[in-house]
Scaffold this motif. Structure first.
Motif, PDB file in Angstrom:
ATOM      1  N   THR A 174     -17.790  31.304  -3.774  1.00 53.42           N
ATOM      2  CA  THR A 174     -18.118  30.657  -2.481  1.00 53.42           C
ATOM      3  C   THR A 174     -19.580  31.250  -1.800  1.00 53.42           C
ATOM      4  N   LEU A 175     -19.337  32.640  -1.756  1.00 53.51           N
ATOM      5  CA  LEU A 175     -20.791  33.214  -1.207  1.00 53.51           C
ATOM      6  C   LEU A 175     -22.055  32.877  -2.024  1.00 53.51           C
ATOM      7  N   ASP A 176     -22.146  33.019  -3.366  1.00 53.25           N
ATOM      8  CA  ASP A 176     -23.391  32.504  -4.122  1.00 53.25           C
ATOM      9  C   ASP A 176     -23.537  31.131  -3.707  1.00 53.25           C
ATOM     10  N   GLY A 177     -22.446  30.323  -3.600  1.00 57.03           N
ATOM     11  CA  GLY A 177     -22.903  28.685  -3.492  1.00 57.03           C
ATOM     12  C   GLY A 177     -23.270  28.598  -2.031  1.00 57.03           C
ATOM     13  N   LEU A 178     -23.001  29.428  -0.974  1.00 54.25           N
ATOM     14  CA  LEU A 178     -23.605  29.384   0.256  1.00 54.25           C
ATOM     15  C   LEU A 178     -24.968  29.692   0.282  1.00 54.25           C
ATOM     16  N   LYS A 179     -25.257  30.921  -0.510  1.00 52.08           N
ATOM     17  CA  LYS A 179     -26.754  31.287  -0.843  1.00 52.08           C
ATOM     18  C   LYS A 179     -27.631  29.996  -1.081  1.00 52.08           C
ATOM     19  N   ARG A 180     -27.084  29.384  -2.269  1.00 56.39           N
ATOM     20  CA  ARG A 180     -27.906  28.367  -2.501  1.00 56.39           C
ATOM     21  C   ARG A 180     -28.183  27.249  -1.554  1.00 56.39           C
ATOM     22  N   HIS A 181     -27.084  26.924  -1.017  1.00 55.21           N
ATOM     23  CA  HIS A 181     -27.192  25.853   0.191  1.00 55.21           C
ATOM     24  C   HIS A 181     -28.280  26.271   1.215  1.00 55.21           C
ATOM     25  N   ARG A 182     -28.248  27.695   1.439  1.00 57.76           N
ATOM     26  CA  ARG A 182     -29.303  28.039   2.558  1.00 57.76           C
ATOM     27  C   ARG A 182     -30.651  27.846   2.093  1.00 57.76           C
ATOM     28  N   GLU A 183     -30.981  28.024   0.876  1.00 57.13           N
ATOM     29  CA  GLU A 183     -32.434  27.769   0.400  1.00 57.13           C
ATOM     30  C   GLU A 183     -32.851  26.175   0.712  1.00 57.13           C
ATOM     31  N   LYS A 184     -31.828  25.147   0.964  1.00 56.44           N
ATOM     32  CA  LYS A 184     -32.094  24.132   1.212  1.00 56.44           C
ATOM     33  C   LYS A 184     -31.728  23.450   2.410  1.00 56.44           C
TER      34      LYS A 184
END
Length: 111
Positions: free
Chosen positions: A62-72
């Motif tokens: 979940t945390l890695d996924g949130l970080k990916r979404h934060r880029e966008k």
């Protein structure tokens, strides 16, 4: 228009009016769908917004996924708790990091 004090630098983005707080625990599989539905709704409101997510000690990515979404998603904030403290503590941690005039607490599973 309000004048800034001498030497003050104006903010590049307006302060959020709307803050959405979402506690999360093991929600990696639903993140794409969540943001695909939530972000357009927030954008349609025509007000500055932020999304404050709280990873409540997830054991998946979940945390890695949130970080990916934060880029966008520039208005996405991430709070990562060291372990699972439970929904109430996660919500409290998210509320402490909001800056909007209006705060909405929402489950991250779209229920």
């Amino acid at each position: 228009m309000t004048e800034l004090p001498e030497g003050a630098v104006p903010a590049t983005t307006p302060a959020p009016t709307i803050s959405v707080v979402m506690p999360m625990h093991n929600e990696s599989r639903g993140l794409d769908r969540l943001f695909e539905r939530l972000v357009p709704v927030l954008e349609s409101l025509g007000e500055p917004w932020e999304i404050v997510t709280v990873d409540d000690g997830s054991r998946d990515d979940t945390l890695d996924g949130l970080k990916r979404h934060r880029e966008k998603i520039p208005g996405l904030k991430i709070v990562a708790l060291s372990r699972n403290f439970g929904k109430e503590i996660a919500v409290t941690a998210g509320l402490a990091r909001t800056s909007g005039d209006v705060v909405v607490v929402m489950d991250s599973d779209l229920q």
